[in-house]
Design a protein around this motif. Sequence first.
Motif, PDB file in Angstrom:
ATOM      1  N   TYR A   1       1.270  -0.827  -0.122  1.00  0.00           N
ATOM      2  CA  TYR A   1       0.092   0.423   0.132  1.00  0.00           C
ATOM      3  C   TYR A   1       0.745   0.709   0.028  1.00  0.00           C
ATOM      4  O   TYR A   1       2.328   1.249   1.007  1.00  0.00           O
ATOM      5  CB  TYR A   1      -1.065  -0.037   1.303  1.00  0.00           C
ATOM      6  CG  TYR A   1      -2.004   1.112   1.275  1.00  0.00           C
ATOM      7  CD1 TYR A   1      -3.428   1.325   1.129  1.00  0.00           C
ATOM      8  CD2 TYR A   1      -1.075   2.221   2.285  1.00  0.00           C
ATOM      9  CE1 TYR A   1      -4.137   1.804   1.060  1.00  0.00           C
ATOM     10  CE2 TYR A   1      -2.623   3.100   2.705  1.00  0.00           C
ATOM     11  CZ  TYR A   1      -3.455   3.134   1.575  1.00  0.00           C
ATOM     12  OH  TYR A   1      -4.751   3.833   1.920  1.00  0.00           O
TER      13      TYR A   1
ATOM     14  N   GLU B   1       0.473   5.042   0.719  1.00  0.00           N
ATOM     15  CA  GLU B   1      -0.181   5.790   1.169  1.00  0.00           C
ATOM     16  C   GLU B   1      -0.139   7.043  -0.315  1.00  0.00           C
ATOM     17  O   GLU B   1       0.489   7.538  -0.499  1.00  0.00           O
ATOM     18  CB  GLU B   1       0.268   7.028   2.633  1.00  0.00           C
ATOM     19  CG  GLU B   1       0.633   5.696   4.048  1.00  0.00           C
ATOM     20  CD  GLU B   1       0.775   7.146   4.674  1.00  0.00           C
ATOM     21  OE1 GLU B   1       1.321   8.359   4.886  1.00  0.00           O
ATOM     22  OE2 GLU B   1      -0.247   6.881   5.834  1.00  0.00           O
TER      23      GLU B   1
ATOM     24  N   ASN C   1       0.316  11.245  -1.330  1.00  0.00           N
ATOM     25  CA  ASN C   1       1.225  11.697  -1.271  1.00  0.00           C
ATOM     26  C   ASN C   1       0.804  13.152  -0.464  1.00  0.00           C
ATOM     27  O   ASN C   1      -0.309  13.893  -1.223  1.00  0.00           O
ATOM     28  CB  ASN C   1       1.757  11.939  -2.352  1.00  0.00           C
ATOM     29  CG  ASN C   1       2.699  13.163  -2.320  1.00  0.00           C
ATOM     30  OD1 ASN C   1       3.405  14.226  -0.741  1.00  0.00           O
ATOM     31  ND2 ASN C   1       3.712  13.378  -3.396  1.00  0.00           N
TER      32      ASN C   1
ATOM     33  N   PRO D   1     -10.611   3.074   1.334  1.00  0.00           N
ATOM     34  CA  PRO D   1      -9.985   3.756   2.199  1.00  0.00           C
ATOM     35  C   PRO D   1      -9.985   5.335   2.628  1.00  0.00           C
ATOM     36  O   PRO D   1     -10.029   5.778   1.072  1.00  0.00           O
ATOM     37  CB  PRO D   1      -8.089   3.267   2.079  1.00  0.00           C
ATOM     38  CG  PRO D   1      -7.907   2.709   1.743  1.00  0.00           C
ATOM     39  CD  PRO D   1      -9.135   2.044   0.811  1.00  0.00           C
TER      40      PRO D   1
ATOM     41  N   TYR E   1      -9.688   9.080   4.497  1.00  0.00           N
ATOM     42  CA  TYR E   1      -8.867   9.728   5.334  1.00  0.00           C
ATOM     43  C   TYR E   1      -9.487  11.178   5.788  1.00  0.00           C
ATOM     44  O   TYR E   1     -10.488  11.684   4.377  1.00  0.00           O
ATOM     45  CB  TYR E   1      -7.217  10.191   4.620  1.00  0.00           C
ATOM     46  CG  TYR E   1      -6.451   9.625   4.145  1.00  0.00           C
ATOM     47  CD1 TYR E   1      -5.125   8.765   5.461  1.00  0.00           C
ATOM     48  CD2 TYR E   1      -6.778   8.191   3.260  1.00  0.00           C
ATOM     49  CE1 TYR E   1      -4.872   8.027   5.190  1.00  0.00           C
ATOM     50  CE2 TYR E   1      -6.065   7.442   3.240  1.00  0.00           C
ATOM     51  CZ  TYR E   1      -4.777   7.299   4.091  1.00  0.00           C
ATOM     52  OH  TYR E   1      -3.698   6.200   4.300  1.00  0.00           O
TER      53      TYR E   1
ATOM     54  N   TRP F   1      -4.635  15.070   8.031  1.00  0.00           N
ATOM     55  CA  TRP F   1      -5.107  13.118   7.747  1.00  0.00           C
ATOM     56  C   TRP F   1      -4.607  12.194   8.072  1.00  0.00           C
ATOM     57  O   TRP F   1      -3.669  11.935   8.601  1.00  0.00           O
ATOM     58  CB  TRP F   1      -4.045  13.207   6.280  1.00  0.00           C
ATOM     59  CG  TRP F   1      -5.041  13.703   5.095  1.00  0.00           C
ATOM     60  CD1 TRP F   1      -4.378  15.384   4.730  1.00  0.00           C
ATOM     61  CD2 TRP F   1      -5.866  14.773   4.295  1.00  0.00           C
ATOM     62  NE1 TRP F   1      -4.792  16.177   4.077  1.00  0.00           N
ATOM     63  CE2 TRP F   1      -6.029  16.119   3.845  1.00  0.00           C
ATOM     64  CE3 TRP F   1      -7.389  14.459   5.120  1.00  0.00           C
ATOM     65  CZ2 TRP F   1      -7.409  16.073   3.070  1.00  0.00           C
ATOM     66  CZ3 TRP F   1      -8.677  14.645   4.707  1.00  0.00           C
ATOM     67  CH2 TRP F   1      -7.946  16.066   3.085  1.00  0.00           C
TER      68      TRP F   1
ATOM     69  N   LEU G   1      -6.476   8.191   8.569  1.00  0.00           N
ATOM     70  CA  LEU G   1      -6.738   7.190   8.618  1.00  0.00           C
ATOM     71  C   LEU G   1      -8.057   6.461   8.822  1.00  0.00           C
ATOM     72  O   LEU G   1      -7.675   6.414  10.269  1.00  0.00           O
ATOM     73  CB  LEU G   1      -6.034   6.404   7.942  1.00  0.00           C
ATOM     74  CG  LEU G   1      -6.009   4.820   7.324  1.00  0.00           C
ATOM     75  CD1 LEU G   1      -7.179   5.117   5.704  1.00  0.00           C
ATOM     76  CD2 LEU G   1      -5.262   3.816   7.527  1.00  0.00           C
TER      77      LEU G   1
ATOM     78  N   TYR H   1      -9.376   7.052  -0.747  1.00  0.00           N
ATOM     79  CA  TYR H   1      -8.454   7.135  -1.924  1.00  0.00           C
ATOM     80  C   TYR H   1      -8.448   5.596  -2.259  1.00  0.00           C
ATOM     81  O   TYR H   1      -8.572   4.773  -1.484  1.00  0.00           O
ATOM     82  CB  TYR H   1      -7.728   6.990  -0.910  1.00  0.00           C
ATOM     83  CG  TYR H   1      -5.879   6.671  -1.402  1.00  0.00           C
ATOM     84  CD1 TYR H   1      -5.737   7.305  -2.053  1.00  0.00           C
ATOM     85  CD2 TYR H   1      -5.155   6.029  -1.024  1.00  0.00           C
ATOM     86  CE1 TYR H   1      -4.240   7.299  -3.233  1.00  0.00           C
ATOM     87  CE2 TYR H   1      -3.548   5.977  -0.866  1.00  0.00           C
ATOM     88  CZ  TYR H   1      -3.332   6.196  -2.652  1.00  0.00           C
ATOM     89  OH  TYR H   1      -2.146   6.489  -3.248  1.00  0.00           O
TER      90      TYR H   1
ATOM     91  N   GLY I   1      -4.686   2.593  -3.858  1.00  0.00           N
ATOM     92  CA  GLY I   1      -3.244   2.914  -3.122  1.00  0.00           C
ATOM     93  C   GLY I   1      -2.744   1.749  -3.059  1.00  0.00           C
ATOM     94  O   GLY I   1      -1.424   1.210  -2.645  1.00  0.00           O
TER      95      GLY I   1
ATOM     96  N   GLU J   1       0.287  -1.750   9.184  1.00  0.00           N
ATOM     97  CA  GLU J   1       0.845  -1.681   7.689  1.00  0.00           C
ATOM     98  C   GLU J   1      -1.089  -1.669   7.167  1.00  0.00           C
ATOM     99  O   GLU J   1      -1.188  -2.145   7.821  1.00  0.00           O
ATOM    100  CB  GLU J   1       1.808  -1.893   7.152  1.00  0.00           C
ATOM    101  CG  GLU J   1       2.773  -2.876   7.930  1.00  0.00           C
ATOM    102  CD  GLU J   1       3.772  -2.039   6.960  1.00  0.00           C
ATOM    103  OE1 GLU J   1       4.290  -1.752   5.856  1.00  0.00           O
ATOM    104  OE2 GLU J   1       4.537  -2.065   7.499  1.00  0.00           O
ATOM    105  N   VAL J   2      -1.079  -0.522   5.840  1.00  0.00           N
ATOM    106  CA  VAL J   2      -2.437  -1.105   5.100  1.00  0.00           C
ATOM    107  C   VAL J   2      -2.574  -2.753   4.530  1.00  0.00           C
ATOM    108  O   VAL J   2      -1.091  -2.230   3.844  1.00  0.00           O
ATOM    109  CB  VAL J   2      -2.993   0.484   4.512  1.00  0.00           C
ATOM    110  CG1 VAL J   2      -4.002  -0.483   3.664  1.00  0.00           C
ATOM    111  CG2 VAL J   2      -3.137   1.397   5.300  1.00  0.00           C
TER     112      VAL J   2
END
Lengths: 362, 362, 362, 362
Positions: C8, C10, C12, C46, C48, C55, C57, C104, C107, C315-316
């Motif tokens: 994944y 994230e 930017n 996901p 945010y 931001w 999550l 999002y 990702g 971790e996603v």
Amino acid sequence: MGFELPKYIEPNFEQEFLKSAPNVKTEEVVKEGVAPENYHGTTIFPEYFKIDGKWVLAKESRMDSVVVVKDNNEVEVKEFRNLKVGEKVVVGRTEDASEGIYVYNGGFVGEEEIDETFAFRSGRSRETAYSKDYDDLYEVLRREKEHGYIVWVLGPAAVFDKDAREAMAALIDNGYVHAFLGGNAVATHDLEAATIGTALGQDIYTQKSMKDGHYNHLDLLNKARRAGSIERLIEEENITDGIIHACVKNDVPIVLGGSIRDDGPLPIVISDVYKAQNEMRKHTRKATTVICLATQLHSIATGNMTPSYTVVNGEVRPVFIYSVDVSEFAVNKLRDRGTLEVKTIVTNVQDFLVNLKNNLTK
Amino acid sequence: MGFELPKYIEPNFEQEFLKSAPNVKTEEVVKEGVAPENYHGTTIFPEYFKIDGKWVLAKESRMDSVVVVKDNNEVEVKEFRNLKVGEKVVVGRTEDASEGIYVYNGGFVGEEEIDETFAFRSGRSRETAYSKDYDDLYEVLRREKEHGYIVWVLGPAAVFDKDAREAMAALIDNGYVHAFLGGNAVATHDLEAATIGTALGQDIYTQKSMKDGHYNHLDLLNKARRAGSIERLIEEENITDGIIHACVKNDVPIVLGGSIRDDGPLPIVISDVYKAQNEMRKHTRKATTVICLATQLHSIATGNMTPSYTVVNGEVRPVFIYSVDVSEFAVNKLRDRGTLEVKTIVTNVQDFLVNLKNNLTK
Amino acid sequence: MGFELPKYIEPNFEQEFLKSAPNVKTEEVVKEGVAPENYHGTTIFPEYFKIDGKWVLAKESRMDSVVVVKDNNEVEVKEFRNLKVGEKVVVGRTEDASEGIYVYNGGFVGEEEIDETFAFRSGRSRETAYSKDYDDLYEVLRREKEHGYIVWVLGPAAVFDKDAREAMAALIDNGYVHAFLGGNAVATHDLEAATIGTALGQDIYTQKSMKDGHYNHLDLLNKARRAGSIERLIEEENITDGIIHACVKNDVPIVLGGSIRDDGPLPIVISDVYKAQNEMRKHTRKATTVICLATQLHSIATGNMTPSYTVVNGEVRPVFIYSVDVSEFAVNKLRDRGTLEVKTIVTNVQDFLVNLKNNLTK
Amino acid sequence: MGFELPKYIEPNFEQEFLKSAPNVKTEEVVKEGVAPENYHGTTIFPEYFKIDGKWVLAKESRMDSVVVVKDNNEVEVKEFRNLKVGEKVVVGRTEDASEGIYVYNGGFVGEEEIDETFAFRSGRSRETAYSKDYDDLYEVLRREKEHGYIVWVLGPAAVFDKDAREAMAALIDNGYVHAFLGGNAVATHDLEAATIGTALGQDIYTQKSMKDGHYNHLDLLNKARRAGSIERLIEEENITDGIIHACVKNDVPIVLGGSIRDDGPLPIVISDVYKAQNEMRKHTRKATTVICLATQLHSIATGNMTPSYTVVNGEVRPVFIYSVDVSEFAVNKLRDRGTLEVKTIVTNVQDFLVNLKNNLTK
């Protein structure tokens, strides 16, 4: 507010990529029924071929076939098996005019409105709202009755029920059927119902199984074979109702293609399936609307040979295709096999036919 | 020639095996909601219990439950979970009177005609002829409207289409619905249609997906929860059409049982499923006809608690159960789970509802 | 070679539209279980939320719910019905950061490979090639066994057959099951098989219907209710095989949600469906893979509360969802209801389970 | 232990009603392909005909056909369409010997055990326990491999998946297939996979759609037509895997019947469906086990021409028929159309084939 046939806008042939495109190349057939290696295969969409500097539309098209350029610079869309030695087949696998082949998808004006009305495409199931599809179909059929060519494709389920069978006959009597395609079974059980009141031995109204009823369709077939023709059988057995009777009475052409599961068959049935395809295509060439009910085999067969457009009095117009079956898998299969423009309705065809009769005949 | 309710002939209690049969034995419940080891489990058929020398019929029965003998020598059919400590439960697993328990299947006169009309049982599918089932059902409903208690069980598919939803509302308005059972979804989407014109975000007529349409049912649920009741919601949102509106307007009781897939839920939904069963059974106890549309969960739940007979004004009469779904598996499952007398129709419920409206209302 | 978990990336957060985005707005809950008018509804992707310039999550998300901002500036995704007065709910229906809400989607690195491997989406049916799906699934499960949290959702069909029931128990014994979700029926018939050898009265190997077999599941339920717990029942009845036994032996948590069609129920069953949802979600919050077999109700319920991603050790990573059923309609319904990332396999779950056992256990 | 072929007990011809029965009556065919009015129609069961005082069993029978008495006093079961002028057709519609016709249903010893093992008949669905059916089938096939004649009937779904296609080829290589019946599609897509790795343009392992993949089966067909035969094609294209290759390598006869939905067709396809029936029946005459996978058309066609018994080395034995499909409707239809003895399994044929390979080959 009344049915409006989507209007077709020709490609603008003044566009540079079309003007500068080369003529198509062709190669000659050297073995009967076999195309040259790099043949161009057709789609269901309007296709233009540049010949002697002019873009020529394929009329009476169908998918998965090849294009033969004729001496008069017209093109003919032919099945591989029907190719003759010496015929000139278009070669090339591009669709963007770069080899003189231009597949033009999207020429119908108001495509967006059409999209909503006649080309809704994804996720149709038992839970789709069908009210508007019915309303649209009623309008289409009222118009096509006079100005189009409506081809019906029926499986035996259409004649297993009294009301459905009567509804279908009424639609024929009222001019909503210009050709009837099917197999041995639908015709056999319709005639069984006309003579004995049963389908596969079961009363089409009371559902009662008749004693020795498994003889009924065999008896009917044997009588038909003795009579030698449907017309003769109708006379000899004094048949006065049903779908076959209505077709014969109203001079609606019947094409029955044979299948390996047939008993009999009826004398009218075409035993060679590729000859049957040829006969069926005589009607899909002219079709403006095709309605397929409860027969996966015949629906896919017919879908295969029906293009998304046709030319009537020099004007290009869409062909509307409906597939109606109680199984999502069956109606979707037509799309999976390439008949992308089909509109599917998931319901029992008995109710579908009764709805049409109620709304289209009086 | 008009609908004739099958007549019930009581067992001849002068028969020796019934006269000489012993009284039933009972055992007391010692733990709440638990039956004694050898409890008698009920069927969907009329059952008689010999108590103090007299044969007593179980009224308001249901299958897979137990029988409690009350102080007044009446019997009550109760679910296991509703048993109270000290209640006397009938024990014994015979059905032939030898333990004072007599299951009497076949008391309806003209059983044979009934068999053909209302109890055709094997191999019903998309290819069954349904004309007569419809004709019979129209007659049944016209009669039951005045003299019976018609319970409807609906899945959300019934409200996904404009014509079907209007047809159902018309049947309610015309007195053909005495109770409405369902879940959170059918009511939510009916109210979504009433307020926004969509079901799950899709227009119920045009099939167009609305922008942000996935919010629609959540918005409706949130408004309903704020309003605190269906009646209040109808007022606040000026709802004037649909099934829920028609039920409220016509004082038709609504029972909505919760399920683990619910969003929301609506304030009317019963979150405890066994309390929901109790509320549903209040209606199946009185039911003379039950019609289940497009919901496997609710159809089986309702079928489980509906007997094959009921007692109206002291007379035993059959209960008619219909299950309508586009899937053979779904309609057959009701039978597989023990609701043997169900009459199944394989079609899209949209067409079914429109057929009923066309034939029963004007 | 072997299975590689998609990585994944994230967003930017230095991108201008994210940097310049405002903080989210919230409104307070004023009525228990009711969101403010303009609430933001969650998706499976996901999301945010900009809070105090940062931001944040949403972890442990689910669709069709609302977002509560907590005092520590973390966010919690809550069902409407669980909202408490005074909680601050995110409002705004944009997803592009313009209101501080950023959805999002996309990702995961190598999205294309993933697309092919784990997210093939259109037209899956009985005619889809499933070899690679099986191979991928074997790899996924071997990995998740150690490093993930595998949630199983089972309908009763999984225990109606001897080999399938044994296969499922073997998968539990071998560590491939971290939580088991289902209803009263799957557990009841598993225990019926464990004690009497039948499911709904039919032998799970020979298919023979046992005399008085319709008592079997009622007897089992009655015994379980007397025992008062599953563990106690296993002891009293010396149960040594089956799915429930394997779960208890291996300390695999079991959540059984009640439904209106239940007999009994077993003492473990949660009668309030919204409490059941809460218990189920405890497991889907942690789930890395979810496998749903032959239960439309429980599959959709679980799918509703499973997001497309989860956070493990900071971790996603993606959540893999499989739905297996013999009916295209059933497996597709999960997608139609919004669980877009589901991978569907059309087959009988008996064969599916035996395949898994053959390839994953020895 | 192990598989025991049910033993057939001839009727006791010393019973009075058989001894005193008259000889059968026959009438001559006067028109080719038409039976005399009162013809006797055959069933799937053993039938005896009294000729010159002796009861003669029909060998190589099939249902819905007629019985011709030959000069040597043997009988032949013929389709109506194959009747020749002058042939003597048995007339009479009784089955109880009163007209010299005796239909003998129930001659297999241990019918009850058989009933459980090989003739379980009602309510088979996705929820039936199939473990024992698989176990029985493995035993049957191991025996029939040496001592029987196993006919396979395949639809295209059998070749759409890599593992299934390899499994089927392995079964052929290991001697479990004595004849292969199908249509143009199954062979075309098998050869498409052998040459290009796709079926209908989609990779049979990765499921990826190939660019221009809709040309693949057309290219294959065109090459085959140019080659002129399957054997030649295999040589020219260096085909080394798949079902057709395995059949050719192992001298397993292939019969492909044409249908109206065919593209091409392959040179081996029989275009006249009644000639195709004749070729298919050459194999069902000898069949001891028939396995039909995922093709309604070919399964019903084959079922129609397969009797419940056959005569091997002078001994009457049962013919085992299996129909495997993911749709209950499809597998049940075979029974509805009269093939009463069929054993149905509801699953995806991919898993079915892999199961067989795993258990029957090493």
